[in-house]
Every structure is written in structure tokens, then in C-alpha cells.
Design a protein around this motif. Structure first.
Motif, PDB file in Angstrom:
ATOM      1  N   ASN A 152       0.825  -1.214   0.000  1.00  0.00           N
ATOM      2  CA  ASN A 152       0.000   0.000   0.000  1.00  0.00           C
ATOM      3  C   ASN A 152       0.858   1.262   0.000  1.00  0.00           C
ATOM      4  OD1 ASN A 152       1.041   0.044   2.537  1.00  0.00           O
ATOM      5  ND2 ASN A 152      -0.892  -0.123   3.627  1.00  0.00           N
ATOM      6  N   LEU A 153       2.042   1.163  -0.612  1.00  0.00           N
ATOM      7  CA  LEU A 153       2.967   2.293  -0.574  1.00  0.00           C
ATOM      8  C   LEU A 153       2.420   3.514  -1.312  1.00  0.00           C
ATOM      9  CD1 LEU A 153       6.389   0.443  -1.040  1.00  0.00           C
ATOM     10  CD2 LEU A 153       5.206   1.077   1.066  1.00  0.00           C
ATOM     11  N   VAL A 154       1.591   3.281  -2.361  1.00  0.00           N
ATOM     12  CA  VAL A 154       0.999   4.416  -3.084  1.00  0.00           C
ATOM     13  C   VAL A 154       0.025   5.165  -2.183  1.00  0.00           C
ATOM     14  CG1 VAL A 154      -0.477   5.086  -5.018  1.00  0.00           C
ATOM     15  CG2 VAL A 154       1.280   3.329  -5.345  1.00  0.00           C
ATOM     16  N   LEU A 155      -0.838   4.410  -1.489  1.00  0.00           N
ATOM     17  CA  LEU A 155      -1.795   5.033  -0.574  1.00  0.00           C
ATOM     18  C   LEU A 155      -1.069   5.718   0.575  1.00  0.00           C
ATOM     19  CD1 LEU A 155      -4.770   5.477   0.028  1.00  0.00           C
ATOM     20  CD2 LEU A 155      -4.798   3.324   1.291  1.00  0.00           C
ATOM     21  N   ARG A 156       0.001   5.097   1.048  1.00  0.00           N
ATOM     22  CA  ARG A 156       0.764   5.706   2.137  1.00  0.00           C
ATOM     23  C   ARG A 156       1.439   7.002   1.675  1.00  0.00           C
ATOM     24  NH1 ARG A 156       4.721   3.006   6.633  1.00  0.00           N
ATOM     25  NH2 ARG A 156       6.187   4.709   6.766  1.00  0.00           N
ATOM     26  N   SER A 157       1.898   7.024   0.426  1.00  0.00           N
ATOM     27  CA  SER A 157       2.480   8.254  -0.115  1.00  0.00           C
ATOM     28  C   SER A 157       1.421   9.351  -0.193  1.00  0.00           C
ATOM     29  CB  SER A 157       3.063   7.976  -1.503  1.00  0.00           C
ATOM     30  OG  SER A 157       3.552   9.163  -2.087  1.00  0.00           O
ATOM     31  N   GLU A 158       0.197   8.973  -0.596  1.00  0.00           N
ATOM     32  CA  GLU A 158      -0.909   9.933  -0.637  1.00  0.00           C
ATOM     33  C   GLU A 158      -1.193  10.465   0.771  1.00  0.00           C
ATOM     34  OE1 GLU A 158      -5.701   9.994  -1.708  1.00  0.00           O
ATOM     35  OE2 GLU A 158      -4.432   8.360  -2.449  1.00  0.00           O
ATOM     36  N   TYR A 159      -1.162   9.550   1.753  1.00  0.00           N
ATOM     37  CA  TYR A 159      -1.392   9.974   3.137  1.00  0.00           C
ATOM     38  C   TYR A 159      -0.293  10.930   3.595  1.00  0.00           C
ATOM     39  CZ  TYR A 159      -1.614  10.011   8.181  1.00  0.00           C
ATOM     40  OH  TYR A 159      -1.655  10.436   9.481  1.00  0.00           O
ATOM     41  N   ARG A 160       0.963  10.599   3.268  1.00  0.00           N
ATOM     42  CA  ARG A 160       2.077  11.435   3.718  1.00  0.00           C
ATOM     43  C   ARG A 160       1.962  12.849   3.146  1.00  0.00           C
ATOM     44  NH1 ARG A 160       5.862   8.468   2.000  1.00  0.00           N
ATOM     45  NH2 ARG A 160       6.079   7.177   3.848  1.00  0.00           N
ATOM     46  N   THR A 161       1.530  12.947   1.871  1.00  0.00           N
ATOM     47  CA  THR A 161       1.327  14.265   1.264  1.00  0.00           C
ATOM     48  C   THR A 161       0.243  15.042   2.016  1.00  0.00           C
ATOM     49  OG1 THR A 161       1.995  13.438  -0.910  1.00  0.00           O
ATOM     50  CG2 THR A 161       0.703  15.469  -0.857  1.00  0.00           C
ATOM     51  N   ALA A 162      -0.874  14.347   2.308  1.00  0.00           N
ATOM     52  CA  ALA A 162      -1.971  14.995   3.032  1.00  0.00           C
ATOM     53  C   ALA A 162      -1.530  15.379   4.443  1.00  0.00           C
ATOM     54  CB  ALA A 162      -3.177  14.057   3.093  1.00  0.00           C
ATOM     55  N   TYR A 163      -0.719  14.538   5.068  1.00  0.00           N
ATOM     56  CA  TYR A 163      -0.253  14.808   6.427  1.00  0.00           C
ATOM     57  C   TYR A 163       0.621  16.057   6.466  1.00  0.00           C
ATOM     58  CZ  TYR A 163       2.200  14.244  10.865  1.00  0.00           C
ATOM     59  OH  TYR A 163       2.743  14.466  12.114  1.00  0.00           O
ATOM     60  N   HIS A 164       1.562  16.148   5.516  1.00  0.00           N
ATOM     61  CA  HIS A 164       2.459  17.309   5.504  1.00  0.00           C
ATOM     62  C   HIS A 164       1.695  18.590   5.166  1.00  0.00           C
ATOM     63  CE1 HIS A 164       6.099  15.181   6.384  1.00  0.00           C
ATOM     64  NE2 HIS A 164       6.002  14.392   5.338  1.00  0.00           N
ATOM     65  N   HIS A 165       0.657  18.466   4.314  1.00  0.00           N
ATOM     66  CA  HIS A 165      -0.170  19.639   4.002  1.00  0.00           C
ATOM     67  C   HIS A 165      -0.905  20.105   5.258  1.00  0.00           C
ATOM     68  CE1 HIS A 165      -2.758  22.397   1.916  1.00  0.00           C
ATOM     69  NE2 HIS A 165      -3.852  21.727   2.252  1.00  0.00           N
ATOM     70  N   TRP A 166      -1.501  19.163   5.960  1.00  0.00           N
ATOM     71  CA  TRP A 166      -2.215  19.501   7.211  1.00  0.00           C
ATOM     72  C   TRP A 166      -1.235  20.064   8.238  1.00  0.00           C
ATOM     73  CZ3 TRP A 166      -1.479  16.788  11.965  1.00  0.00           C
ATOM     74  CH2 TRP A 166      -2.308  17.235  13.002  1.00  0.00           C
ATOM     75  N   LYS A 167      -0.053  19.465   8.339  1.00  0.00           N
ATOM     76  CA  LYS A 167       0.954  19.914   9.294  1.00  0.00           C
ATOM     77  C   LYS A 167       1.393  21.345   8.973  1.00  0.00           C
ATOM     78  CE  LYS A 167       3.477  18.285  12.780  1.00  0.00           C
ATOM     79  NZ  LYS A 167       2.879  17.702  13.989  1.00  0.00           N
ATOM     80  N   HIS A 168       1.541  21.622   7.675  1.00  0.00           N
ATOM     81  CA  HIS A 168       1.962  22.969   7.254  1.00  0.00           C
ATOM     82  C   HIS A 168       0.908  24.007   7.641  1.00  0.00           C
ATOM     83  CE1 HIS A 168       3.753  26.138   4.847  1.00  0.00           C
ATOM     84  NE2 HIS A 168       2.604  26.312   4.222  1.00  0.00           N
ATOM     85  N   ILE A 169      -0.361  23.692   7.376  1.00  0.00           N
ATOM     86  CA  ILE A 169      -1.435  24.628   7.738  1.00  0.00           C
ATOM     87  C   ILE A 169      -1.496  24.780   9.256  1.00  0.00           C
ATOM     88  CG2 ILE A 169      -3.939  24.999   7.721  1.00  0.00           C
ATOM     89  CD1 ILE A 169      -4.037  23.679   5.008  1.00  0.00           C
ATOM     90  N   ASN A 170      -1.280  23.688   9.970  1.00  0.00           N
ATOM     91  CA  ASN A 170      -1.301  23.729  11.429  1.00  0.00           C
ATOM     92  C   ASN A 170      -0.206  24.651  11.963  1.00  0.00           C
ATOM     93  OD1 ASN A 170      -2.368  22.729  13.982  1.00  0.00           O
ATOM     94  ND2 ASN A 170      -0.418  21.659  14.197  1.00  0.00           N
ATOM     95  N   GLN A 171       0.971  24.573  11.364  1.00  0.00           N
ATOM     96  CA  GLN A 171       2.069  25.455  11.772  1.00  0.00           C
ATOM     97  C   GLN A 171       1.746  26.914  11.457  1.00  0.00           C
ATOM     98  OE1 GLN A 171       5.339  23.720   9.627  1.00  0.00           O
ATOM     99  NE2 GLN A 171       5.754  22.150  11.171  1.00  0.00           N
ATOM    100  N   GLU A 172       1.136  27.140  10.280  1.00  0.00           N
ATOM    101  CA  GLU A 172       0.736  28.504   9.921  1.00  0.00           C
ATOM    102  C   GLU A 172      -0.293  29.050  10.901  1.00  0.00           C
ATOM    103  OE1 GLU A 172      -0.679  28.637   5.902  1.00  0.00           O
ATOM    104  OE2 GLU A 172       1.298  29.085   5.107  1.00  0.00           O
ATOM    105  N   LEU A 173      -1.248  28.197  11.286  1.00  0.00           N
ATOM    106  CA  LEU A 173      -2.299  28.621  12.205  1.00  0.00           C
ATOM    107  C   LEU A 173      -1.714  28.942  13.578  1.00  0.00           C
ATOM    108  CD1 LEU A 173      -5.285  29.091  12.778  1.00  0.00           C
ATOM    109  CD2 LEU A 173      -5.531  26.651  13.248  1.00  0.00           C
ATOM    110  N   ASN A 174      -0.820  28.106  14.055  1.00  0.00           N
ATOM    111  CA  ASN A 174      -0.190  28.367  15.354  1.00  0.00           C
ATOM    112  C   ASN A 174       0.616  29.662  15.315  1.00  0.00           C
ATOM    113  OD1 ASN A 174      -1.235  26.046  16.513  1.00  0.00           O
ATOM    114  ND2 ASN A 174       0.539  24.790  15.978  1.00  0.00           N
ATOM    115  N   SER A 175       1.327  29.871  14.203  1.00  0.00           N
ATOM    116  CA  SER A 175       2.107  31.103  14.057  1.00  0.00           C
ATOM    117  C   SER A 175       1.180  32.319  14.028  1.00  0.00           C
ATOM    118  CB  SER A 175       2.938  31.035  12.776  1.00  0.00           C
ATOM    119  OG  SER A 175       3.644  32.234  12.569  1.00  0.00           O
ATOM    120  N   LEU A 176       0.053  32.191  13.303  1.00  0.00           N
ATOM    121  CA  LEU A 176      -0.901  33.310  13.228  1.00  0.00           C
ATOM    122  C   LEU A 176      -1.517  33.586  14.590  1.00  0.00           C
ATOM    123  CD1 LEU A 176      -2.420  35.359  11.485  1.00  0.00           C
ATOM    124  CD2 LEU A 176      -4.138  33.589  11.020  1.00  0.00           C
ATOM    125  N   ARG A 177      -1.821  32.532  15.327  1.00  0.00           N
ATOM    126  CA  ARG A 177      -2.402  32.717  16.662  1.00  0.00           C
ATOM    127  C   ARG A 177      -1.436  33.450  17.588  1.00  0.00           C
ATOM    128  NH1 ARG A 177      -5.031  26.652  17.073  1.00  0.00           N
ATOM    129  NH2 ARG A 177      -7.120  27.201  16.276  1.00  0.00           N
TER     130      ARG A 177
END
Length: 551
Positions: A152-177
Motif C-alpha cells: 500500500n505504498l501508493v496510498l501511504r504516499s498519498e497519506y504522507r502528502t496529506a499529512y504534511h499539508h495539514w501539518k503545514h497549515i497547522n504550523q501557519e495557524l499556530n504562528s498566526l495565533r
């Protein structure tokens, strides 16, 4: 595929060159002849740290060179191009250890770093030694192992992309707060500063013009006297300047008709008369305006004092800079007013990103859970083949919060004797059991792994007899998809190789022991396998092993 390995002046190896082929390459030899040293040299060329202890002699540098064939490895070509390196079908990696202990690394004759070397080698060779089984003993690695078996490496790669996107927005939100919190904490002070400047309302060029006006107001008496005297000298005095100029012009006019150059001077004097008249009029107007005005003087003084106080307060040196501070405060206050809206909008983006992340995590978890029973059955069947008929593996999956690998925690449990009591591998599995279990896992994942070359050192620890035969068969099957290089002490495994190298020590002319290595001929291989089986009396059995291999 590893095509060639060249070693010079390393440990007890003076000089060795080995050419490998596809399939299973076996390396056997005398105890202490340098089989593990051979693997150490290969590790060095793949990016491991080095020191002076690596040198065979201290008067020349050590060189280790590995040549790879890159057919069907597009990801390696891509990596090379990203590093601005030649991306051909042949790749040569070289390490040099100098006499001072410092080393240099080269990829296709281009100097490179150890970090780059390690990144590249990770796509070329999987070095499996006894200590590599530590990944089985580390629970945080079990999810990686499970995913490699789930395909399931393809699905895991898709998850990793989504995870880093969410993590990036989370960091932006914390910085904005954090930024918005500081804005809110400083809002009252900024509002005070803004109101102060808003009340003062500085204008472009104002302070400069007020300073000039204050000078006039402060010197109005002297100025008025000077203006009066100037008007008197230009106009009212009996021999005033304007009268004198007029008289000169009249004197010259008499002769101007006969002297063209003189007429030109008369014209200039008449122009001066007109200019003097204008100057006198302006001075008279200034004289009328130059009246003492204490009220205006005080107002201008107060305005300048306030302006200078604000310049000092805001640590600026000009009126224009003070206006810029005023405008920046206005922007800051506007941002503070928009802070809640921006934070809410980013929070919504984070929620949407997490929903996407969670959806992929659910799919990943479902695929893992559905794959586990088949994986357990396949691994348990392979364990029987490699001499562990009573051993059973169980994969336990628990749901957790989303992390970089999904929302699961995996643990591989083991029961060596069919007791029905499964426990952590790190607590109950021996070194030999771990090696065979890792072999079974790699055999199961062989068709999903892109690594062209697998190296096994000490895979035969703790086995013998029929178990060794089954391990040899498994290695042979694995070599159909990958190039395998295997160091072994067992004839049952050695007999399965497509090529067989023999490593040994021999004294050089200086009396020093050197490690040598040679590719065995068919007859030499029979002799070596016979010795491994217990002696020359086993030559018939050894020949049968070789003939079976040739068939």
C-alpha cells in the motif's frame, strides 16, 4: 545491480577486485579471512564513516570503488539529475581515505558529500546484517514493515502528502495565533500611539516650513528695520540706487545712436531699472507683512516642540519618517481588526485538510487490517520452510491519533513454540530467529521493493540441516527478482549460488597476511563445498549439489 567492487589498502586487504553477476552470489572462506571486512568496505563506499584504522598500510591511501548498472532504475536517474550529476546506465562510486584519516567521496568522478552518498546508496543496496534485525525489535519500525508487506505504498504516499499539508497549515495557524495574541496584547498601546499621531496629524514638509516661519517671527523687528533701510536706499534716498541707475542710462543714451555697443549697455541699464522697481515693491510688501505676532509665534513654537517630541519618541529624524510611523500604526490596527477573520479562515482550512487526512488514514487503516490475515498466513508458512515449524507471527494494530505514518500503531508479536502466548519480538526471539524472520519478510516483499541488490551477512546464524536447505531455496527464489550477495558458512546455502567466491588469507613477500578472493571454477566449487560438508569424502555429494544447480 552491483557489477564490480574494487578494494585497495583496506584493513587486511591489499588489493581485491570482484565482478558480480545477476542472481545469487555466494561468498565463503576461512574463519577470519576477511568476509566481514569485505562487507565493511562495501559499507564505506555506500557512505559509512571512516578513519585511519581502515588502512592496510600507513604509507598509501585507501581506495574503494563500486560500479553499478542502473538499467530499470529511473528513480536513481532522477536523483542524479537533481544533483546535476551524469545520469548514465553506469554509475561509479569511489571513496578515498587519505593518510591523515580524512576521506573523500565521488559519484562518477564528481566530488560529493557523505549525505548525498547515503541518499544514493539507499536506492541501490539493502545491507542485511545481524544488527539489521534491530528494526524488528523496534516497535516504531513495525508499521513500515507492515506497509511494505501490504503493498500500500501508493496510498501511504498519498497519506504522507496529506499529512504534511495539514501539518503545514497547522504550523501557519499556530504562528498566526501567536502573532494575533501579540497584536491583541499590544493593541491598546498601538491605539494610544496612533491617536497621539492622529491628533498631531503631521503634514509633508510641515516642520521645515514652520522652522523657517519661526525664524521670521522671532526676528521680525530686525527684519522690518532691514527692509525699511533697503527700500530707502533703493527708492527714497536723494541719491537712491534707482535714481543713480536712471541717471547713468540718460548720460549714455545721448551717444548710443552712434555707438551700437553702447546702446546694448543702455538697454541693460533700463532692464535693471525695471528689476529694481519690482524688488522694491516686493520688499515694501514684506515690510508691511513683517509685523510682530506673538500669538502666531507661540502657536508655531508649540507645534514644533510637539513634533520634535514625537520624533524623539518614535526614534525617527524627519517629518516624513514620522508620517510613515503613523501609517504603519494604522496598518497594524487594521490587521488587528482582521486578525479574528484571518484566524477563523485558516482554522477552516485546517479542518478541511484534517478531514482529507483522516479520510486517507481510514483507507490506509482499512487496507492494513484487511491485509494482516493473509500476511500472517504467508509469513507463518515461510517460517515453517526455514526451520521454525512451531513459530507463529501475529500483527497487532491499534488506532491512534494521526501521525506521519497514519492513525495506527503496529506491533509484530511472536510465539516461537505454539504456546498461544504471543509476546514482543524483542523479548522472546533469538538472533537466529530474527534473521530468518527478516528473510521471510524480505522474501514476501521482494516484488514491491525497488532495490536491485540485497546483501545478506550471517543470515545462516543458528540454523543447519534441512532448515539451511530451505533458507537456501528461499534465497535462490529471491534472487530471481533481485541481485543477492550472501556471505555464509553453510554448504546448503552456498550450493544455491549462481556464482561462488572464496575468500582466504595468504602471506605476501613482506610476510604480512593479505586477504585474497577468487571466483571458483566448477571443480574448485566442488572441492570447497566438500570441505564445508566435512571433508573430501563428501565430494560426491558436493558434485551433486553443483550439478543440480547447473540443471
Amino acid at each position: 545491480m552491483l557489477r564490480r567492487l574494487y578494494i585497495r589498502n583496506y584493513a587486511i586487504i591489499k588489493e581485491v577486485e570482484i565482478s558480480f553477476t545477476h542472481g545469487l552470489s555466494i561468498i565463503t572462506g576461512e574463519t577470519g579471512a576477511g568476509k566481514s571486512i569485505l562487507m565493511g568496505a562495501l559499507s564505506l563506499v555506500l557512505g559509512e564513516r571512516a578513519d585511519l584504522k581502515s588502512l592496510f598500510t600507513q604509507d598509501e591511501k585507501c581506495i574503494i570503488e563500486a560500479e553499478f548498472e542502473l538499467n530499470a532504475l529511473p528513480e536513481v536517474h532522477d536523483w542524479l539529475r537533481q544533483q546535476d550529476l551524469d545520469a548514465e546506465n553506469e554509475l561509479i562510486i569511489r571513496r578515498e581515505i587519505n593518510l591523515n584519516g580524512k576521506s573523500r567521496a565521488f559519484i562518477n568522478d564528481t566530488p560529493t558529500t557523505l549525505d548525498n552518498l547515503q541518499q544514493l546508496s539507499g536506492q541501490l543496496i539493502d545491507m542485511h546484517r545481524q544488527f539489521d534485525t534491530q528494526t524488528l525489535q523496534q516497535a516504531n519500525q513495525h508499521l513500515d514493515i507492515l506497509d511494505s508487506m501490504c503493498q500500500n505504498l501508493v496510498l501511504r504516499s498519498e497519506y504522507r502528502t496529506a499529512y504534511h499539508h495539514w501539518k503545514h497549515i497547522n504550523q501557519e495557524l499556530n504562528s498566526l495565533r501567536e502573532k494575533n495574541l501579540r497584536l491583541r496584547q499590544e493593541l491598546d498601546y498601538h491605539q494610544f500611539l496612533f491617536d497621539e499621531l492622529e491628533s498631531y496629524a503631521p503634514q509633508v514638509g510641515e516642520m521645515e516650513s514652520m522652522e523657517a516661519e519661526l525664524f521670521i517671527l522671532s526676528n521680525s523687528e530686525d527684519l522690518k528695520l532691514s527692509l525699511q533701510q533697503s527700500v530707502f536706499l533703493l527708492k527714497e534716498k536723494d541719491d537712491a540706487v534707482s535714481i543713480q541707475v536712471k541717471h547713468v542710462a540718460s548720460l549714455l543714451q545721448t551717444h548710443a545712436s552712434r555707438m551700437p555697443d553702447l546702446q546694448h549697455i543702455v538697454d541693460r541699464l533700463q532692464s535693471i531699472q525695471i528689476e529694481l522697481k519690482d524688488i522694491t515693491s516686493e520688499l515694501e510688501a514684506m515690510q508691511d507683512a513683517a509685523q510682530p505676532d506673538e500669538e502666531r509665534k507661540q502657536m508655531v513654537t508649540d507645534r514644533l516642540n510637539e513634533g520634535n517630541r514625537l520624533l524623539k519618541k518614535h526614534n525617527v529624524s524627519s517629518n516624513d519618517a514620522l508620517i510613515a510611523v503613523w501609517q504603519q500604526l494604522a496598518t497594524t490596527l487594521a490587521q488587528a481588526q482582521l486578525a479574528d477573520d484571518n484566524e477563523q479562515a485558516l482554522q477552516q482550512q485546517q479542518d478541511e485538510a484534517f478531514d482529507t487526512l483522516n479520510d486517507v488514514a481510514e483507507q490506509l487503516s482499512a487496507q492494513r487490517r484487511s491485509s494482516i490475515p493473509a500476511i500472517e498466513n504467508e509469513i507463518n508458512a515461510l517460517l515453517k520452510k526455514v526451520g521454525m515449524p512451531n513459530a507463529q507471527l501475529q500483527i497487532q494494530l491499534q488506532t491512534t491519533a494521526c501521525h506521519e505514518q497514519g492513525k495506527d500503531k503496529a506491533e509484530i508479536l511472536f510465539d516461537a513454540n505454539k504456546t498461544g502466548r504471543f509476546a514482543s519480538i524483542s523479548k522472546i526471539a533469538s538472533g537466529g530467529e530474527l534473521s530468518r524472520l527478516m528473510l521471510c519478510i524480505k522474501s514476501l516483499t521482494a516484488h514491491t521493493v525497488s532495490l536491485p541488490t540485497l546483501v545478506f551477512d550471517e543470515i545462516d546464524t543458528g540454523i543447519s540441516g534441512e532448515t539451511a536447505v530451505q533458507v537456501g531455496i528461499l534465497l535462490r527464489e529471491l534472487s530471481q527478482r533481485h541481485q543477492l550477495i550472501c556471505i555464509t558458512h553453510l554448504p546448503q546455502i552456498a550450493g544455491k549460488g549462481h556464482q561462488h567466491f572464496y575468500i582466504y588469507k595468504t602471506p605476501n613477500p613482506q610476510g604480512e597476511l593479505e586477504t585474497k578472493l577468487r571466483l571458483l571454477t566448477e571443480e574448485e566449487r566442488v572441492d570447497v563445498l566438500a570441505e564445508m560438508l566435512g571433508g573430501k569424502q563428501n565430494a560426491t555429494h558436493a558434485r551433486e549439489m553443483v550439478m543440480q544447480l547447473m540443471a
